[in-house]
Write a protein that holds these residues in place. Sequence first.
Motif, short mmCIF file in Angstrom:
data_model
loop_
_atom_site.label_atom_id
_atom_site.label_comp_id
_atom_site.label_asym_id
_atom_site.label_seq_id
_atom_site.Cartn_x
_atom_site.Cartn_y
_atom_site.Cartn_z
N UNK A 9 6.07 -34.00 -17.19
CA UNK A 9 7.58 -33.84 -17.62
C UNK A 9 8.27 -34.78 -17.27
N UNK A 10 9.06 -35.15 -16.15
CA UNK A 10 9.80 -35.76 -15.32
C UNK A 10 9.77 -37.18 -15.95
N UNK A 11 8.50 -37.52 -15.57
CA UNK A 11 8.75 -39.83 -15.46
C UNK A 11 9.05 -39.92 -17.20
N UNK A 12 8.97 -38.91 -18.44
CA UNK A 12 9.28 -39.08 -19.52
C UNK A 12 10.91 -38.64 -20.14
N UNK A 13 10.79 -37.77 -18.80
CA UNK A 13 13.20 -37.28 -19.00
C UNK A 13 13.79 -38.39 -19.41
N UNK A 14 12.98 -38.82 -17.36
CA UNK A 14 14.21 -39.94 -17.08
C UNK A 14 13.87 -41.26 -18.23
N UNK A 59 12.78 -37.25 -25.54
CA UNK A 59 11.49 -38.26 -25.47
C UNK A 59 10.51 -37.91 -26.62
N UNK A 60 10.53 -36.41 -27.16
CA UNK A 60 9.75 -36.45 -28.74
C UNK A 60 10.91 -37.08 -29.55
N UNK A 61 12.29 -37.42 -29.84
CA UNK A 61 12.72 -37.84 -30.80
C UNK A 61 12.74 -39.59 -29.93
#
Length: 457
Positions: free
Chosen positions: A116-121, A139-141
Amino acid sequence: MEESRLIQTINEISGFVWGPPLLILLVGTGIYLTFRLAFLQFRTLPYALKLAFSKKQDKSSEGDISHFQSLMTALAATVGTGNIAGVATAVVIGGPGAVFWMWLSAIFGMATKYAEAILAVKYREKDKNGQMAGGPMYYLEKGLKMKWLGVTFAVLAAIAAFGIGNTVQSNSVAAVIESNWGINPWITGILLAIFTGLVLLGGIRSIGRAVAFIVPLMALFYVGAGLILILGNVELVPSAVALIFSDAFTGQAVAGGAIGVVIQYGVARGVFSNEAGLGSAPIAAAAAKTDYPGRQALVSMTQVFIDTIIICSITGIALVMGNLYTGGETGAALTSATFEYFLGPAGAVVVAVGLVFFAYSTILGWSYYGEKCFYYLFRSQTSIIVYRVLFVLAVAVGAGASLDVVWGVADIMNGLMAIPNLIGLLGLSGVVVAETHRFLKQMREEKAQSAGARQEG
């Protein structure tokens, strides 16, 4: 009569949402990511903890708050009533074995939280005020190219913020203070609203500073008291731990030996406490100053370890040692009775004070999550101001209101917001693996440079 029927309906929906399919998806995602990342949470945990608590924080990279403040914001939102009341509920309904399944879900949940965090950054962006904005909706968009799913997540999380992250927390604080010190809930609510408003005025930097002070103190206070309880009665620990492991696979403590109930409540309460897979914590991770997404992801991963493996374990082991979970009490009242049984009147005070600070920090952490979801939906500074005003008012109202309906609805929103987030994690798992390889290569180079510098010295 109508209200009781409504509450019953909402509870049935909540039970369906948090049923086996969602729990299997949550844990299954963690298992899948664990294998794809080659058991990264085991290999890198010592380094991750060192990174999280290092005094040398990354100040030159883009971001609004330090690694430590980001971790404390995420911990603020997750270390709450679930660590005290949630664990007790799991032990009462699921038996001592539920604690084992709580541990197991946390081990795999660490991989989920990392992803979650790696994608958020990686997919974060700067908002109109120059602050970082990120999380599942981004990250969904941008990663999965499914904006409608990002919007769905943001709507569900924004609603959940007013429930799980606000009114039910202020209500818990007011109830504890009233029962222990006789203070009117509305007075507690107004004071809580004022303190919350003062912190929210400064945005994420103010929240980061506040929780960086509150969370370590409250965690050390509760864990310290719990360790005194456990070490002071250390002769009871082996049998308590043995019971946790044996009951995890037999379900003998549950009526009819329903092993499925043991697993369901252990996993459900573990996820409820550490929020791995729900998509809330990566919103805080996106605000961190970091040069590589993987570096902040390792820091974020430690949140599950601290929340469940350390804090929830203190509560769970104490409850099994006390053996009061068959006496009819449940929730925070059972944890309070257990601490009082071992530590005398001071034990009840520890739980009461712990619950107050845990719940208040949850309000602060979730205020940021909800604010970022509002901004994503409306893309204006005005929406943030409106949100903050409504959020602060809700704190005051929640303290004195009856919240059975609100709790049920918020529980449903909390479960539903996990679904789009998990779709994003599974769909972008290849990105997670690629970013991990990139950072691990950087880690190896840093270690080699460090070793070379020591040899030269």
